[in-house]
Enzyme design. Structure first.
Site, PDB file in Angstrom:
ATOM      1  N   LEU A  69       0.875  -1.170   0.000  1.00 56.24           N
ATOM      2  CA  LEU A  69       0.000   0.000   0.000  1.00 56.24           C
ATOM      3  C   LEU A  69       0.911   1.218   0.000  1.00 56.24           C
ATOM      4  CD1 LEU A  69      -2.856   1.282   0.304  1.00 56.24           C
ATOM      5  CD2 LEU A  69      -2.487   1.191   2.764  1.00 56.24           C
ATOM      6  N   VAL A 122       1.169   5.604  -1.212  1.00 55.91           N
ATOM      7  CA  VAL A 122       0.541   6.836  -1.687  1.00 55.91           C
ATOM      8  C   VAL A 122       1.648   7.755  -2.199  1.00 55.91           C
ATOM      9  CG1 VAL A 122      -0.877   8.839  -1.044  1.00 55.91           C
ATOM     10  CG2 VAL A 122      -1.332   6.595   0.003  1.00 55.91           C
ATOM     11  N   GLY A 176      -6.104  10.942   2.856  1.00 57.31           N
ATOM     12  CA  GLY A 176      -7.075   9.865   3.032  1.00 57.31           C
ATOM     13  C   GLY A 176      -7.044   8.801   1.950  1.00 57.31           C
ATOM     14  N   ASP A 231       1.608  -7.032   6.421  1.00 55.48           N
ATOM     15  CA  ASP A 231       2.901  -6.961   7.096  1.00 55.48           C
ATOM     16  C   ASP A 231       3.278  -5.493   7.204  1.00 55.48           C
ATOM     17  OD1 ASP A 231       3.203  -9.719   7.266  1.00 55.48           O
ATOM     18  OD2 ASP A 231       4.267  -9.855   5.358  1.00 55.48           O
ATOM     19  N   TYR A 241      -2.025   0.768  10.660  1.00 58.56           N
ATOM     20  CA  TYR A 241      -2.968  -0.339  10.511  1.00 58.56           C
ATOM     21  C   TYR A 241      -3.713  -0.643  11.799  1.00 58.56           C
ATOM     22  CZ  TYR A 241      -0.882  -1.096   5.952  1.00 58.56           C
ATOM     23  OH  TYR A 241      -0.453  -0.926   4.668  1.00 58.56           O
ATOM     24  N   PHE A 251      -7.004   1.091  12.376  1.00 58.21           N
ATOM     25  CA  PHE A 251      -8.150   0.615  11.605  1.00 58.21           C
ATOM     26  C   PHE A 251      -8.731  -0.686  12.165  1.00 58.21           C
ATOM     27  CE2 PHE A 251      -6.109   3.451   8.596  1.00 58.21           C
ATOM     28  CZ  PHE A 251      -7.200   4.157   8.118  1.00 58.21           C
TER      29      PHE A 251
END
Length: 166
Positions: A90, A92, A100, A128, A138, A141
């Site tokens: 993941l 950005v 976001g 991971d 993480y 969330f």
């Protein structure tokens, strides 16, 4: 409008920079090969006004996890080996961070995990966390960590459904 779509040849992979050389390299040189071979699926977040520009990306795959890798409260609930989805990457783009987009893709990953579970059966979603900041990201969330597993985080299907209001 932003949307997550499967990575394809029209996306400008070479221009993507999230600040992490390994994540950049994977997107630029490996993601499409893995997708073509059926190893994983990479989704890119794009703006419909500039659909070739990658704002963020995630890579999903399936995995088999040993029950010992789960948080203690889940160990007795599963057999020795369990199938799961894995958020393998993941990232950005540096100029899009703190808007976001990572959370948007994480919700997409959770939804895709539920979709696959309907067809095949999965225990949940694993990720991971490569460093302490990622781990904290993480955990906020609802991912769970085993005490002796610093990187390996787990979100069971029940928690995914609750997070998505299903």
């Amino acid at each position: 409008m932003k949307c997550a779509v499967p990575l394809n040849k029209s996306h400008q992979r070479a221009a993507f920079d999230c600040g992490d050389a390994a994540l950049n390299h994977y997107l630029q040189t490996t993601a499409r090969q893995h997708q073509d071979k059926g190893i994983s699926r990479t989704y890119v977040l794009v703006d419909e006004a500039q659909p070739e520009r990658i704002l963020a990306y995630m890579t999903l795959t399936v995995c088999e996890v040993l029950v010992e890798q789960l948080p203690p409260e889940w160990v007795k609930k599963y057999p020795n080996r369990i199938p799961a989805a894995k958020l393998a990457r993941l990232a950005v783009s540096k100029d899009c961070q703190r808007q976001g987009y990572g959370a948007y893709l994480l919700v997409e990953a959770m939804q895709k995990t539920l979709d696959v579970n309907e067809a095949m059966g999965l225990a949940g979603l694993f990720v991971d966390a490569k460093h302490a900041a990622a781990r904290q990201y993480y955990l906020q969330f609802g991912f769970l960590a085993a005490p002796d597993q610093l990187e390996n985080l787990f979100m069971p299907l029940k928690a995914i459904r609750a997070s998505l209001g299903r």
